[in-house]
Design a protein around this motif. Structure first.
Motif, PDB file in Angstrom:
ATOM      1  N   CYS B  13       1.119  -1.167  -0.006  1.00  0.00           N
ATOM      2  CA  CYS B  13      -0.090  -0.368  -0.094  1.00  0.00           C
ATOM      3  C   CYS B  13       0.817   1.355   0.189  1.00  0.00           C
ATOM      4  N   PRO B  14       0.705   2.653  -0.963  1.00  0.00           N
ATOM      5  CA  PRO B  14      -0.604   2.604  -2.236  1.00  0.00           C
ATOM      6  C   PRO B  14       0.154   2.264  -2.958  1.00  0.00           C
ATOM      7  N   MET B  15       1.098   1.626  -3.409  1.00  0.00           N
ATOM      8  CA  MET B  15       1.888   1.746  -4.743  1.00  0.00           C
ATOM      9  C   MET B  15       0.872   0.869  -5.547  1.00  0.00           C
ATOM     10  N   ILE B  17      -2.608   1.026  -6.013  1.00  0.00           N
ATOM     11  CA  ILE B  17      -3.875   1.528  -6.224  1.00  0.00           C
ATOM     12  C   ILE B  17      -2.755   3.221  -7.385  1.00  0.00           C
ATOM     13  N   VAL B  18      -1.808   3.377  -6.768  1.00  0.00           N
ATOM     14  CA  VAL B  18      -0.840   4.874  -7.937  1.00  0.00           C
ATOM     15  C   VAL B  18      -0.689   3.543  -8.876  1.00  0.00           C
ATOM     16  N   ALA B  21      -3.505   3.621 -11.239  1.00  0.00           N
ATOM     17  CA  ALA B  21      -4.273   4.966 -11.340  1.00  0.00           C
ATOM     18  C   ALA B  21      -3.030   5.740 -12.945  1.00  0.00           C
ATOM     19  N   ALA B  48     -12.340   0.090  -3.350  1.00  0.00           N
ATOM     20  CA  ALA B  48     -13.208   1.549  -2.763  1.00  0.00           C
ATOM     21  C   ALA B  48     -12.351   2.617  -4.461  1.00  0.00           C
ATOM     22  N   TRP B  49     -11.228   2.244  -4.742  1.00  0.00           N
ATOM     23  CA  TRP B  49     -11.014   3.472  -5.997  1.00  0.00           C
ATOM     24  C   TRP B  49     -12.121   3.006  -6.994  1.00  0.00           C
ATOM     25  N   THR B  52     -14.690   5.548  -6.617  1.00  0.00           N
ATOM     26  CA  THR B  52     -15.032   6.916  -6.455  1.00  0.00           C
ATOM     27  C   THR B  52     -14.317   7.206  -7.755  1.00  0.00           C
ATOM     28  N   THR B  53     -13.306   6.530  -8.546  1.00  0.00           N
ATOM     29  CA  THR B  53     -13.189   6.735  -9.689  1.00  0.00           C
ATOM     30  C   THR B  53     -13.480   6.673 -10.365  1.00  0.00           C
TER      31      THR B  53
END
Lengths: 181, 74
Positions: B13-15, B17-18, B21, B48-49, B52-53
């Motif tokens: 975390c958080p790579m 997700i990063v 993105a 969650a990602w 939200t996105t």
């Protein structure tokens, strides 16, 4: 990361659906006050994650948070002896943060870095870099810049214009979610 | 076959997700992205990602501690 390029697939025309009511997403503001390693880490994790989730993200950098945003290699900052002595006592730069507890003359941060590497956790410096790539806006506090004697050329590239407390309050009153770290 | 792949195995975390993105930025709307991750927290985090996105998770499988997701760009 390996990004394998593949031919673009023809996409089916989307069936007509009722548009969902647009919910206005709140901006996210981190007030980066601390320069302690563990808190700088939290600042960078949350900033990069928020930006990765498409949330407009800003970091207001003030007081002990500001030295993390001094360029690597800049050792002594300031114009008078007090400012210069402060930077000598508390080395600036994101790679030189100390733990607020268990620092043990650098033994704690050394172990933290070892553990981070072992468990695939990115360093604060790496996270700051991706945060900036993802468009996180970093706003240094003008008053702290003056008081610590930091000049724009001491600071990392890509910082926004220095601002003051009124900018922070303005963002809060417009509905930004904020964390004080 | 997804349009692109992110190998986030071994990253914490958080790579995941990063990196996802960053990869999604390079895709056109409707294109798909395959993500491989070993971080167990990424299961909840990608949900969650996605929420939200607005980028939809269209496939999700687990194979020997490797989580595989396929997302479609909004």
């Amino acid at each position: 990361m390996t990004v394998a390029e593949a031919p673009v697939l023809a996409t089916e025309p989307e069936p007509a659906v009722e548009p969902e009511p647009e919910v206005k997403q709140r901006d996210f503001l981190i007030i980066a006050y601390s320069g302690d390693l563990e808190k700088v880490w939290a600042q960078m994790i949350l900033a990069s994650t928020a930006a990765a989730m498409g949330v407009k993200t800003r970091i207001f950098v003030t007081f002990w948070g500001l030295p993390s945003f001094v360029k690597p290699g800049v050792r002594i900052t300031g114009e008078n002896w007090m400012q210069r002595m402060m930077s000598a006592m508390k080395r600036p730069g994101i790679a030189h943060r100390k733990l607020s507890t268990m620092n043990f003359l650098g033994m704690g941060p050394w172990m933290m870095r070892k553990l981070a590497k072992r468990y695939g956790v990115s360093s604060p410096a790496e996270l700051l870099e991706v945060a900036q790539m993802l468009g996180v806006e970093v706003m240094p506090c003008q008053m702290t810049m003056d008081m610590f004697g930091f000049k724009r050329e001491d600071m990392i590239d890509g910082l926004g214009e220095p601002v003051g407390a009124a900018t922070v309050i303005g963002l809060l009153s417009e509905g930004s979610s904020a964390l004080f770290i | 076959m997804a349009n692109a792949t992110v190998d986030a195995r071994g990253l914490n975390c958080p790579m995941p997700i990063v990196k996802t993105a960053q990869a999604v930025k390079g895709l056109a709307s409707g294109q798909t992205l395959e993500v491989l991750a070993t971080d167990p927290g990424s299961v909840k985090d990608f949900a969650a990602w996605s929420k939200t996105t607005g980028n939809e998770i269209i496939e999700q499988t687990t194979d020997g501690g490797v989580f595989r997701f396929v997302m479609r760009k909004k």
